[in-house]
Design an enzyme around this catalytic site. Structure first.
Site, PDB file in Angstrom:
ATOM      1  N   GLU A   1      -4.431  -6.234  14.950  1.00 34.66           N
ATOM      2  CA  GLU A   1      -3.967  -4.919  14.501  1.00 34.66           C
ATOM      3  C   GLU A   1      -5.119  -3.906  14.577  1.00 34.66           C
ATOM      4  O   GLU A   1      -4.896  -2.725  14.772  1.00 34.66           O
ATOM      5  CB  GLU A   1      -3.428  -5.012  13.066  1.00 34.66           C
ATOM      6  CG  GLU A   1      -2.465  -3.892  12.715  1.00 34.66           C
ATOM      7  CD  GLU A   1      -1.652  -4.159  11.449  1.00 34.66           C
ATOM      8  OE1 GLU A   1      -0.466  -4.494  11.551  1.00 34.66           O
ATOM      9  OE2 GLU A   1      -2.217  -4.030  10.359  1.00 34.66           O
TER      10      GLU A   1
ATOM     11  N   GLU B   1      10.580  -4.471   4.515  1.00 34.09           N
ATOM     12  CA  GLU B   1      10.663  -5.881   4.121  1.00 34.09           C
ATOM     13  C   GLU B   1      10.354  -6.045   2.634  1.00 34.09           C
ATOM     14  O   GLU B   1      11.080  -6.711   1.894  1.00 34.09           O
ATOM     15  CB  GLU B   1       9.652  -6.723   4.926  1.00 34.09           C
ATOM     16  CG  GLU B   1       9.952  -6.830   6.412  1.00 34.09           C
ATOM     17  CD  GLU B   1       9.326  -5.725   7.235  1.00 34.09           C
ATOM     18  OE1 GLU B   1       9.056  -4.623   6.688  1.00 34.09           O
ATOM     19  OE2 GLU B   1       9.115  -5.937   8.442  1.00 34.09           O
TER      20      GLU B   1
ATOM     21  N   LYS C   1       0.839  -1.202   0.000  1.00 30.31           N
ATOM     22  CA  LYS C   1       0.000   0.000   0.000  1.00 30.31           C
ATOM     23  C   LYS C   1       0.876   1.254   0.000  1.00 30.31           C
ATOM     24  O   LYS C   1       0.664   2.168  -0.778  1.00 30.31           O
ATOM     25  CB  LYS C   1      -0.924  -0.033   1.226  1.00 30.31           C
ATOM     26  CG  LYS C   1      -1.832   1.162   1.332  1.00 30.31           C
ATOM     27  CD  LYS C   1      -2.788   1.033   2.506  1.00 30.31           C
ATOM     28  CE  LYS C   1      -3.532   2.336   2.711  1.00 30.31           C
ATOM     29  NZ  LYS C   1      -4.471   2.288   3.828  1.00 30.31           N
TER      30      LYS C   1
ATOM     31  N   LYS D   1       9.521  -0.319  14.034  1.00 28.82           N
ATOM     32  CA  LYS D   1      10.122  -0.028  12.720  1.00 28.82           C
ATOM     33  C   LYS D   1      11.199   1.045  12.871  1.00 28.82           C
ATOM     34  O   LYS D   1      12.286   0.930  12.300  1.00 28.82           O
ATOM     35  CB  LYS D   1       9.051   0.501  11.749  1.00 28.82           C
ATOM     36  CG  LYS D   1       8.033  -0.511  11.296  1.00 28.82           C
ATOM     37  CD  LYS D   1       7.114   0.144  10.254  1.00 28.82           C
ATOM     38  CE  LYS D   1       5.889  -0.690   9.985  1.00 28.82           C
ATOM     39  NZ  LYS D   1       4.900  -0.017   9.150  1.00 28.82           N
TER      40      LYS D   1
ATOM     41  N   GLY E   1      -4.809  -1.829   4.986  1.00 30.02           N
ATOM     42  CA  GLY E   1      -3.978  -2.943   4.521  1.00 30.02           C
ATOM     43  C   GLY E   1      -4.593  -4.303   4.825  1.00 30.02           C
ATOM     44  O   GLY E   1      -4.657  -5.189   3.967  1.00 30.02           O
ATOM     45  N   ARG E   2      -5.082  -4.471   6.045  1.00 22.35           N
ATOM     46  CA  ARG E   2      -5.612  -5.785   6.450  1.00 22.35           C
ATOM     47  C   ARG E   2      -7.017  -6.044   5.898  1.00 22.35           C
ATOM     48  O   ARG E   2      -7.595  -7.103   6.148  1.00 22.35           O
ATOM     49  CB  ARG E   2      -5.566  -5.913   7.977  1.00 22.35           C
ATOM     50  CG  ARG E   2      -6.181  -4.742   8.740  1.00 22.35           C
ATOM     51  CD  ARG E   2      -5.787  -4.766  10.212  1.00 22.35           C
ATOM     52  NE  ARG E   2      -6.276  -3.600  10.947  1.00 22.35           N
ATOM     53  CZ  ARG E   2      -5.652  -2.440  11.029  1.00 22.35           C
ATOM     54  NH1 ARG E   2      -4.502  -2.262  10.398  1.00 22.35           N
ATOM     55  NH2 ARG E   2      -6.158  -1.446  11.740  1.00 22.35           N
TER      56      ARG E   2
ATOM     57  N   HIS F   1      -3.935 -32.180  18.521  1.00 21.69           N
ATOM     58  CA  HIS F   1      -2.760 -32.930  18.970  1.00 21.69           C
ATOM     59  C   HIS F   1      -1.628 -31.989  19.340  1.00 21.69           C
ATOM     60  O   HIS F   1      -0.467 -32.413  19.422  1.00 21.69           O
ATOM     61  CB  HIS F   1      -2.332 -33.913  17.881  1.00 21.69           C
ATOM     62  CG  HIS F   1      -3.426 -34.908  17.581  1.00 21.69           C
ATOM     63  ND1 HIS F   1      -3.565 -36.086  18.285  1.00 21.69           N
ATOM     64  CD2 HIS F   1      -4.461 -34.855  16.709  1.00 21.69           C
ATOM     65  CE1 HIS F   1      -4.624 -36.735  17.820  1.00 21.69           C
ATOM     66  NE2 HIS F   1      -5.196 -36.000  16.877  1.00 21.69           N
TER      67      HIS F   1
HETATM   68  O1  F6P Z   1       3.381  -2.607   9.717  1.00 18.87           O
HETATM   69  C1  F6P Z   1       2.038  -2.886   9.632  1.00 18.87           C
HETATM   70  C2  F6P Z   1       1.510  -2.631   8.270  1.00 18.87           C
HETATM   71  O2  F6P Z   1       1.393  -1.277   8.034  1.00 18.87           O
HETATM   72  C3  F6P Z   1       0.171  -3.335   8.062  1.00 18.87           C
HETATM   73  O3  F6P Z   1      -0.880  -2.599   8.537  1.00 18.87           O
HETATM   74  C4  F6P Z   1       0.182  -3.560   6.602  1.00 18.87           C
HETATM   75  O4  F6P Z   1      -0.750  -4.539   6.227  1.00 18.87           O
HETATM   76  C5  F6P Z   1       1.615  -3.975   6.369  1.00 18.87           C
HETATM   77  O5  F6P Z   1       2.351  -3.182   7.267  1.00 18.87           O
HETATM   78  C6  F6P Z   1       2.136  -3.807   4.986  1.00 18.87           C
HETATM   79  O6  F6P Z   1       2.060  -2.483   4.570  1.00 18.87           O
HETATM   80  P1  F6P Z   1       2.244  -2.085   3.044  1.00 18.87           P
HETATM   81  O7  F6P Z   1       1.151  -2.732   2.270  1.00 18.87           O
HETATM   82  O8  F6P Z   1       2.152  -0.596   3.024  1.00 18.87           O
HETATM   83  O9  F6P Z   1       3.579  -2.580   2.596  1.00 18.87           O
END
Ligand code: F6P
Length: 556
Positions: A354, A213, A207, A513, A268-269, A385
């Site tokens: 979240e 990452e 987003k 972060k 995002g979620r 289990h």
């Molecule tokens: O760090 C949390 C977050 O902002 C989530 O809310 C989101 O789904 C994820 O990181 C990834 O964010 P992006 O889609 O901006 O890379």
């Protein structure tokens, strides 16, 4: 807030009811109310919910509904669905529902129709999907793009990976879909190991297009692709972006016609319904993707129109409120009895924790009530289990959601009847338990001597009276999956309203972060000299850990 109903009065009467009815077990409630199983269940959008195995009476349910009305749930729901800026800390609307509304309705936000924007972008994306499926769009060397690597994390990973896994039987033959999320380089290297760059489409899903990452993985994937001999023209055919940040995408080097956008009113979620769902559409086809959206929309319509007393997301939320706030249970387990729902618990963990892992309310005060529980889960019967021991006999009570389709996507011999027998047995065992007398009688009947009985019987007692919900669908299809996910999204929203929190921001992820960014300069590559200068400004524990790591990395 609703003027007719007072939140305080509702909380008070719930506390009174809890105290007055504390002697009643779930079994007692069934004994006193022969209609209970039917009364405490409802059906919507292809899903059947039975919430009768919770320790709450009809009077309690009435008080919970008063609480929902007092908290202004109906007004807040309507505000969300009509595009009001309910995400107040980010001044954003919350309109994931517009992404799956194909009814022709308009929902205006910032002077634009969110449904129309969503439709136009979805049509662009699905046309791209069709071109790939028909072989009209191919890789740089003319090979079919039959392999996808979705690079994203959090909501840009968990929703799509969960759906792709759940809809495995609907996958188009020959297509492969991989997901890379972790910044741990092993995730990307392991994935790329057996891939043919000529047939691979990389989807960079973010987003913000700034997530460390994702951007790290995206750059490494690009380097791998170039190292395979592909030139810049080839990059344009093999890399697409899904983002709201068009400038950052352009800076990365992906052209506008290879970018599928969405908007800041999609959290995002809650984004799998948007362009973030490209990997899903590529895997199962445009038609199935639309069925997923339509299933979710059917649940949205139920949520929007059904009276609170028969509104599935509302009821599920209220049962959760009872268990969390009145009974004081801190955890919540999601237990799908369907192997293809393997990643559902992880998706719901993000969606719930979240969204509702907050302790400041909408007026910027400390929340008056405990908020979101710890959510975890695993498919049944595997979980049985592993951690069910604690569910049955642990000192904490964990309310559970058991989820199953009546008919499996892959009926094989008597596998599914066995799975369903377990799906039905577990909530029963949690509710009924097994008393000391029952255990002793059983052991005696089995020939155990009195000494063994005295020693072992207490260990074999199940306290019972442990709450659960059962959620059924005829089959797991794109439509019922869509409805299931939407059900949980709305449950989370309803609970956020009752706790008076903003379920749509996530400030709690920012500090970690920022600190990781601060620490990174102290971590050189393997074999390189670490610069200790300034590291002592970190706390002593972190500085010690850093020194230990760097000593080994330098020696390596
Ligand atoms: O760090 C949390 C977050 O902002 C989530 O809310 C989101 O789904 C994820 O990181 C990834 O964010 P992006 O889609 O901006 O890379």
């Amino acid at each position: 807030m609703n003027q007719t109903y007072s939140v305080e009065a509702a909380w008070d009467s719930l506390e009174q009811l809890r105290d007055q009815e504390s002697h009643l077990s779930i079994q007692d409630l069934f004994r006193d109310d022969p209609e209970r199983a039917e009364a405490f269940s409802c059906e919507a959008a292809g899903l059947y919910l039975d919430y009768s195995k919770n320790r709450l009476s009809r009077a309690t349910l009435t008080a919970l509904l008063q609480l929902a009305r007092g908290a202004g749930l109906e007004e807040r729901r309507d505000a969300m669905l009509s595009g009001e800026l309910i995400n107040i800390t980010e001044q954003r609307a919350v309109l994931h529902t517009a992404l799956r509304d194909r009814s022709g309705r308009s929902v205006m936000v910032g002077g634009e129709d969110a449904c129309a924007l969503a439709t136009a972008e979805r049509e662009r994306m699905l046309a791209f999907v069709d071109e790939i499926h028909r072989g009209q769009r191919r890789g740089a060397t003319g090979q079919p793009l039959d392999t996808v690597v979705n690079i994203g994390i959090g909501g840009s990973d968990l929703g799509p990976v969960m759906v792709v896994e759940a809809l495995r039987p609907y996958a188009i033959a020959g297509r492969r879909c991989h997901f890379v999320s972790n910044v741990d380089g092993q995730h990307l290297s392991d994935t790329l190991q057996d891939l043919d760059p000529e047939r691979t489409l990389f989807i960079i899903a973010s987003k913000t297009f700034t997530t460390q990452e994702t951007m790290t993985n995206a750059h490494s994937a690009l380097a791998w692709f170039r190292a395979s001999g592909m030139d810049e023209k080839a990059v344009a055919k093999h890399f697409v972006a899904l983002s709201t940040n068009h400038d950052a995408v352009a800076e990365f080097g992906i052209a506008a016609d290879s970018t599928f956008g969405f908007w800041d009113w999609v959290g995002g979620r809650y984004s799998l319904w948007s362009s973030i769902g490209l990997s899903i559409a590529l895997q199962v086809g445009a038609g199935r993707f639309l069925e997923l959206l339509d299933g979710a929309h059917a649940m949205d319509e139920h949520f929007r129109t059904a009276p609170l007393a028969s509104n599935m997301p509302v009821l599920l939320a209220l049962v959760g409120i009872w268990n969390r706030n009145l009974e004081g249970h801190r955890c919540h387990a999601v237990l799908p009895y369907d192997q293809h729902l393997l990643r559902l618990p992880a998706h719901l963990q993000q969606a719930d924790m979240e969204s509702n892992g907050k302790s400041v309310d909408l007026q910027a005060n400390a929340t008056a009530q405990a908020t979101g529980p710890v959510v975890f889960g695993e498919p049944g019967t595997n979980g049985q289990h592993a951690f069910y021991q604690l569910l049955h006999q642990g000192s904490d009570i964990v309310p559970t959601d058991f989820i199953a389709p009546a008919i499996s996507q892959a009926e094989l011999g008597d596998h599914h009847p066995k799975l369903l027998a377990n799906f039905l047995a577990q909530p029963r065992a949690l509710m009924n338990g097994r008393s000391l007398t029952e255990v002793e009688q059983e052991m005696r009947a089995g020939g155990a001597d009195e000494e063994t009985i005295a020693l072992q019987a207490p260990h074999r007692v199940f306290p019972g009276n442990r709450p659960s919900n059962s959620l059924l669908m005829e089959r797991l299809t794109p439509a019922t999956l869509g409805a299931l996910i939407a059900l949980y999204e709305h449950r989370i929203f309803c609970q956020g309203v009752i706790w008076n929190i903003n379920s749509f921001d996530q400030w709690g992820v920012e500090l970690g972060k920022a600190l990781a960014r601060d620490i990174l300069p102290y971590l050189p590559a393997v074999g390189a000299q670490a610069t200790a200068a300034g590291a002592d400004a970190l706390d002593p524990s972190t500085a010690h850990l850093l020194a230990w790591i760097n000593e080994r990395r330098q020696r390596a």
